[in-house]
Design a protein around this motif. Structure first.
Motif, PDB file in Angstrom:
ATOM      1  N   ASN A  12     -51.285  81.821 -94.353  1.00 52.03           N
ATOM      2  CA  ASN A  12     -50.427  80.706 -95.002  1.00 52.03           C
ATOM      3  C   ASN A  12     -49.020  81.139 -94.606  1.00 52.03           C
ATOM      4  OD1 ASN A  12     -52.725  79.606 -96.101  1.00 52.03           O
ATOM      5  ND2 ASN A  12     -52.600  80.585 -97.733  1.00 52.03           N
ATOM      6  N   SER A  13     -48.293  82.923 -94.495  1.00 52.44           N
ATOM      7  CA  SER A  13     -46.858  82.857 -94.149  1.00 52.44           C
ATOM      8  C   SER A  13     -46.832  82.692 -92.702  1.00 52.44           C
ATOM      9  CB  SER A  13     -46.890  84.070 -94.657  1.00 52.44           C
ATOM     10  OG  SER A  13     -47.307  83.760 -96.136  1.00 52.44           O
ATOM     11  N   GLY A  14     -47.332  82.644 -91.429  1.00 54.15           N
ATOM     12  CA  GLY A  14     -47.246  82.344 -90.254  1.00 54.15           C
ATOM     13  C   GLY A  14     -47.400  84.161 -90.070  1.00 54.15           C
ATOM     14  N   ILE A  15     -47.828  84.723 -90.735  1.00 53.75           N
ATOM     15  CA  ILE A  15     -47.768  85.796 -90.244  1.00 53.75           C
ATOM     16  C   ILE A  15     -48.981  85.882 -89.033  1.00 53.75           C
ATOM     17  CG2 ILE A  15     -48.477  88.638 -90.639  1.00 53.75           C
ATOM     18  CD1 ILE A  15     -46.644  88.163 -93.421  1.00 53.75           C
ATOM     19  N   ARG A  16     -49.246  86.628 -87.710  1.00 50.64           N
ATOM     20  CA  ARG A  16     -49.919  87.244 -87.126  1.00 50.64           C
ATOM     21  C   ARG A  16     -50.937  88.474 -87.813  1.00 50.64           C
ATOM     22  NH1 ARG A  16     -53.367  85.287 -82.667  1.00 50.64           N
ATOM     23  NH2 ARG A  16     -51.145  83.890 -82.534  1.00 50.64           N
ATOM     24  N   ILE A  17     -52.053  88.039 -87.878  1.00 48.95           N
ATOM     25  CA  ILE A  17     -53.316  89.686 -88.232  1.00 48.95           C
ATOM     26  C   ILE A  17     -53.770  89.458 -86.908  1.00 48.95           C
ATOM     27  CG2 ILE A  17     -55.209  90.006 -89.760  1.00 48.95           C
ATOM     28  CD1 ILE A  17     -54.973  88.719 -91.994  1.00 48.95           C
ATOM     29  N   VAL A  18     -54.007  91.109 -86.215  1.00 50.83           N
ATOM     30  CA  VAL A  18     -54.303  91.886 -85.575  1.00 50.83           C
ATOM     31  C   VAL A  18     -54.873  92.640 -85.807  1.00 50.83           C
ATOM     32  CG1 VAL A  18     -54.191  92.504 -83.148  1.00 50.83           C
ATOM     33  CG2 VAL A  18     -52.279  90.613 -83.703  1.00 50.83           C
ATOM     34  N   ASP A  19     -57.367  93.010 -85.977  1.00 53.76           N
ATOM     35  CA  ASP A  19     -57.539  93.344 -86.469  1.00 53.76           C
ATOM     36  C   ASP A  19     -58.362  94.391 -85.772  1.00 53.76           C
ATOM     37  OD1 ASP A  19     -59.204  95.040 -88.105  1.00 53.76           O
ATOM     38  OD2 ASP A  19     -60.281  92.964 -89.641  1.00 53.76           O
ATOM     39  N   LEU A  20     -57.666  95.342 -85.601  1.00 54.07           N
ATOM     40  CA  LEU A  20     -58.161  96.490 -84.209  1.00 54.07           C
ATOM     41  C   LEU A  20     -58.896  97.430 -85.238  1.00 54.07           C
ATOM     42  CD1 LEU A  20     -55.121  96.588 -82.678  1.00 54.07           C
ATOM     43  CD2 LEU A  20     -56.644  94.932 -81.941  1.00 54.07           C
ATOM     44  N   THR A 301     -61.550 102.990 -71.878  1.00 56.18           N
ATOM     45  CA  THR A 301     -62.502 101.665 -71.915  1.00 56.18           C
ATOM     46  C   THR A 301     -62.102 100.906 -73.383  1.00 56.18           C
ATOM     47  OG1 THR A 301     -63.394 102.846 -73.818  1.00 56.18           O
ATOM     48  CG2 THR A 301     -64.943 102.869 -71.744  1.00 56.18           C
ATOM     49  N   ASN A 302     -62.525 100.791 -74.705  1.00 54.60           N
ATOM     50  CA  ASN A 302     -61.707  99.701 -75.488  1.00 54.60           C
ATOM     51  C   ASN A 302     -60.809 100.354 -76.454  1.00 54.60           C
ATOM     52  OD1 ASN A 302     -64.733 100.910 -76.765  1.00 54.60           O
ATOM     53  ND2 ASN A 302     -64.165  98.605 -77.990  1.00 54.60           N
ATOM     54  N   MET A 303     -60.721 101.554 -77.023  1.00 55.07           N
ATOM     55  CA  MET A 303     -60.242 102.492 -77.625  1.00 55.07           C
ATOM     56  C   MET A 303     -58.906 103.331 -77.364  1.00 55.07           C
ATOM     57  SD  MET A 303     -64.372 104.003 -79.612  1.00 55.07           S
ATOM     58  CE  MET A 303     -64.687 103.532 -80.291  1.00 55.07           C
ATOM     59  N   VAL A 304     -57.869 103.012 -78.230  1.00 57.63           N
ATOM     60  CA  VAL A 304     -56.866 103.923 -78.198  1.00 57.63           C
ATOM     61  C   VAL A 304     -56.325 105.053 -79.838  1.00 57.63           C
ATOM     62  CG1 VAL A 304     -54.312 104.144 -77.397  1.00 57.63           C
ATOM     63  CG2 VAL A 304     -55.700 102.584 -76.289  1.00 57.63           C
ATOM     64  N   LEU A 305     -56.525 106.421 -79.412  1.00 57.20           N
ATOM     65  CA  LEU A 305     -55.961 107.049 -80.197  1.00 57.20           C
ATOM     66  C   LEU A 305     -54.617 107.507 -80.305  1.00 57.20           C
ATOM     67  CD1 LEU A 305     -58.777 109.559 -80.199  1.00 57.20           C
ATOM     68  CD2 LEU A 305     -58.958 107.833 -81.521  1.00 57.20           C
ATOM     69  N   SER A 334     -49.426  91.541 -89.233  1.00 56.11           N
ATOM     70  CA  SER A 334     -49.885  92.513 -88.822  1.00 56.11           C
ATOM     71  C   SER A 334     -51.498  93.236 -88.485  1.00 56.11           C
ATOM     72  CB  SER A 334     -50.523  92.182 -90.382  1.00 56.11           C
ATOM     73  OG  SER A 334     -51.486  92.862 -91.020  1.00 56.11           O
ATOM     74  N   VAL A 335     -51.228  94.538 -88.409  1.00 52.95           N
ATOM     75  CA  VAL A 335     -51.716  95.245 -86.945  1.00 52.95           C
ATOM     76  C   VAL A 335     -52.615  96.402 -87.919  1.00 52.95           C
ATOM     77  CG1 VAL A 335     -52.303  97.014 -85.884  1.00 52.95           C
ATOM     78  CG2 VAL A 335     -49.807  95.116 -85.527  1.00 52.95           C
ATOM     79  N   ARG A 336     -54.006  96.342 -88.073  1.00 49.62           N
ATOM     80  CA  ARG A 336     -54.786  96.600 -88.615  1.00 49.62           C
ATOM     81  C   ARG A 336     -55.897  97.800 -88.011  1.00 49.62           C
ATOM     82  NH1 ARG A 336     -57.547  91.641 -92.068  1.00 49.62           N
ATOM     83  NH2 ARG A 336     -56.265  91.545 -93.526  1.00 49.62           N
ATOM     84  N   CYS A 337     -55.818  98.770 -88.291  1.00 47.51           N
ATOM     85  CA  CYS A 337     -55.865 100.269 -86.987  1.00 47.51           C
ATOM     86  C   CYS A 337     -57.278 101.021 -88.019  1.00 47.51           C
ATOM     87  CB  CYS A 337     -55.367 100.769 -86.687  1.00 47.51           C
ATOM     88  SG  CYS A 337     -54.203 101.974 -87.705  1.00 47.51           S
ATOM     89  N   MET A 338     -58.155 101.321 -87.771  1.00 48.51           N
ATOM     90  CA  MET A 338     -58.753 103.150 -88.536  1.00 48.51           C
ATOM     91  C   MET A 338     -58.453 103.807 -88.501  1.00 48.51           C
ATOM     92  SD  MET A 338     -63.234 102.912 -87.610  1.00 48.51           S
ATOM     93  CE  MET A 338     -63.562 101.485 -88.509  1.00 48.51           C
ATOM     94  N   SER A 339     -58.937 105.104 -88.889  1.00 50.08           N
ATOM     95  CA  SER A 339     -58.559 106.888 -88.650  1.00 50.08           C
ATOM     96  C   SER A 339     -60.109 107.498 -89.627  1.00 50.08           C
ATOM     97  CB  SER A 339     -56.946 106.805 -89.548  1.00 50.08           C
ATOM     98  OG  SER A 339     -57.667 108.543 -88.868  1.00 50.08           O
ATOM     99  N   PHE A 347     -57.326 102.008 -82.459  1.00 47.15           N
ATOM    100  CA  PHE A 347     -57.043 101.212 -82.501  1.00 47.15           C
ATOM    101  C   PHE A 347     -58.173 100.477 -80.844  1.00 47.15           C
ATOM    102  CE2 PHE A 347     -52.645 102.454 -82.607  1.00 47.15           C
ATOM    103  CZ  PHE A 347     -52.337 101.605 -83.703  1.00 47.15           C
ATOM    104  N   THR A 348     -59.361  99.622 -81.943  1.00 42.68           N
ATOM    105  CA  THR A 348     -60.526  99.404 -80.986  1.00 42.68           C
ATOM    106  C   THR A 348     -60.149  97.883 -80.429  1.00 42.68           C
ATOM    107  OG1 THR A 348     -61.588 100.625 -81.876  1.00 42.68           O
ATOM    108  CG2 THR A 348     -62.778  98.555 -80.943  1.00 42.68           C
ATOM    109  N   LEU A 349     -60.749  97.544 -79.429  1.00 40.89           N
ATOM    110  CA  LEU A 349     -60.475  96.099 -78.508  1.00 40.89           C
ATOM    111  C   LEU A 349     -62.022  95.434 -78.459  1.00 40.89           C
ATOM    112  CD1 LEU A 349     -57.411  95.104 -78.187  1.00 40.89           C
ATOM    113  CD2 LEU A 349     -57.901  97.630 -78.012  1.00 40.89           C
ATOM    114  N   TYR A 350     -61.744  94.045 -79.109  1.00 43.43           N
ATOM    115  CA  TYR A 350     -63.267  93.285 -78.237  1.00 43.43           C
ATOM    116  C   TYR A 350     -62.249  91.538 -77.856  1.00 43.43           C
ATOM    117  CZ  TYR A 350     -61.161  92.378 -82.916  1.00 43.43           C
ATOM    118  OH  TYR A 350     -60.782  91.567 -84.743  1.00 43.43           O
TER     119      TYR A 350
END
Length: 378
Positions: A12-20, A301-305, A334-339, A347-350
């Protein structure tokens, strides 16, 4: 054909969420949803679901294996494979020490299957030493030792950042296995990414293994499910094990239909995810940071460390900063990532990640890197 679904990507705040965080968060395509709605179904435990039967037949043909079975998850597929191959008490599997079955499946190998694991140190490319493999195989074990019963490989390799196992190495593993009359199982959760990277048919990726599983619910975009394939005898036993561990499902054609769409339209397009991953890697590399780095040569492939100087930057703090959008941030993303490792984030792409998502994510990642770098220069 691959219409992008951007529902919920803007708050709602106009923030783009990129869930990686993972390709497991991908949602089914519109074409999959339509196929699921129209799927012919029956009771699969009785072998009466026509859509499941078609999925299994096509999967076996795709991999050039005798038969295949549709199961709930890659973890279930791996567990079933282990229980079928290791059919005597005191069995032992041989696995890389960063293998998914060893690290991230709750020890189901021991907890449920009652099978011991011997580990070999994984190399950075996901392989392990063939010489060490030979040493790990127990030849004519006496009654003090477990019995070597199975070798497991992982392709692509998760903890190694989506690395693709070399075909020549897989052949060497199979040669050693045959010398000792041992089967080889491939945890191929993302093996379709490997096939696309190497530009070979999926059947070539699995030529040198006796059984293989791959996930429908990751890069292929399906809502749930995995395929386990091998010989007809292996799959007959796998179906018995699947039922025993609660995996016998009924009108599963509703979800199998999404898998059929994936076979037709989602494999070749994985190259787009690989390209997006490389764009993120290049953006990190371009900062020339002394606190963050990425190895461009190994992004396959579709992952970046993205590796971090952990003596300065706690991983959880970095994840929180990437996800947080401050009022002063020039990039409202907002960028979401995993450890999964102690010194890097992944970061994982789809399929749902658009070019615009990538552009904004790259800008946000660079913003955060430069912010940390500036703080450490003070």
């Amino acid at each position: 054909m691959y219409e992008k679904i951007n529902i919920d990507l803007m708050n709602n705040s106009g923030i783009r969420i990129v869930d990686l965080r993972s390709d497991t968060v991908s949602r089914p395509t519109p074409e999959m949803r339509e196929a699921m709605y129209r799927a012919a179904v029956g009771d699969d435990v009785y072998g009466e679901d026509p859509t499941v039967a078609e999925l299994e037949t096509r999967a076996a043909e795709l991999l050039d294996k005798e038969q295949a079975v549709f199961v709930a998850s890659g973890t279930m597929a791996n567990l079933i494979a282990i229980m079928v191959h290791c059919n005597q008490r005191g069995s032992e599997i041989i696995s890389g020490d960063h293998g998914h079955t060893f690290k991230f499946e709750q020890g189901g190998t021991a907890q449920i299957a009652g099978v011991h694991t011997a580990v070999i140190k994984n190399n950075e490319d996901g392989t392990f030493s063939i010489d060490d493999l030979r040493k790990k195989i127990r030849k004519n074990p006496d009654f003090h030792e477990p019995i070597s019963s199975l070798i497991i490989v992982e392709n692509t390799h998760n903890l190694c950042g989506g690395k693709v196992l070399p075909l020549e190495w897989l052949e060497k593993v199979q040669n050693v296995a045959q010398e000792h009359n041992l089967p080889v199982h491939m945890d191929g959760a993302r093996m379709m990414n490997a096939a696309v990277y190497l530009k070979v048919p999926p059947s070539r990726i699995v030529k040198d293994v006796d059984s293989v599983c791959f996930c429908l619910s990751k890069g292929l975009g399906c809502p749930v499910g995995a395929i386990l394939a091998g010989t007809s005898e292996f799959i007959a036993k796998a179906r018995r094990v699947r039922k025993a561990i609660g995996g016998g499902w009924r009108q599963a054609g509703i979800i199998a239909a999404a898998g059929l769409v994936a076979f037709d339209s989602m494999i070749d397009r994985l190259q787009e995810d690989h390209n997006h991953a490389y764009q993120i890697a290049k953006a990190i590399y371009a900062t020339a940071s002394t606190n963050f780095h990425v190895d461009l040569q190994t992004v396959q492939t579709n992952m970046v460390l993205m590796y971090v100087d952990k003596t300065k930057i706690p991983i959880k703090d970095l994840q929180r900063r990437l996800q947080t959008v401050l009022k002063t941030d020039s990039v409202k993303c907002s960028v979401r990532c995993m450890s999964l490792n102690h010194d890097c984030v992944r970061f994982t792409l789809y399929w749902e990640i658009t070019d615009e998502d990538i552009a904004m994510a790259c800008d946000k990642i660079q913003l955060v890197i430069r912010e940390y770098d500036k703080a450490f220069q003070l």
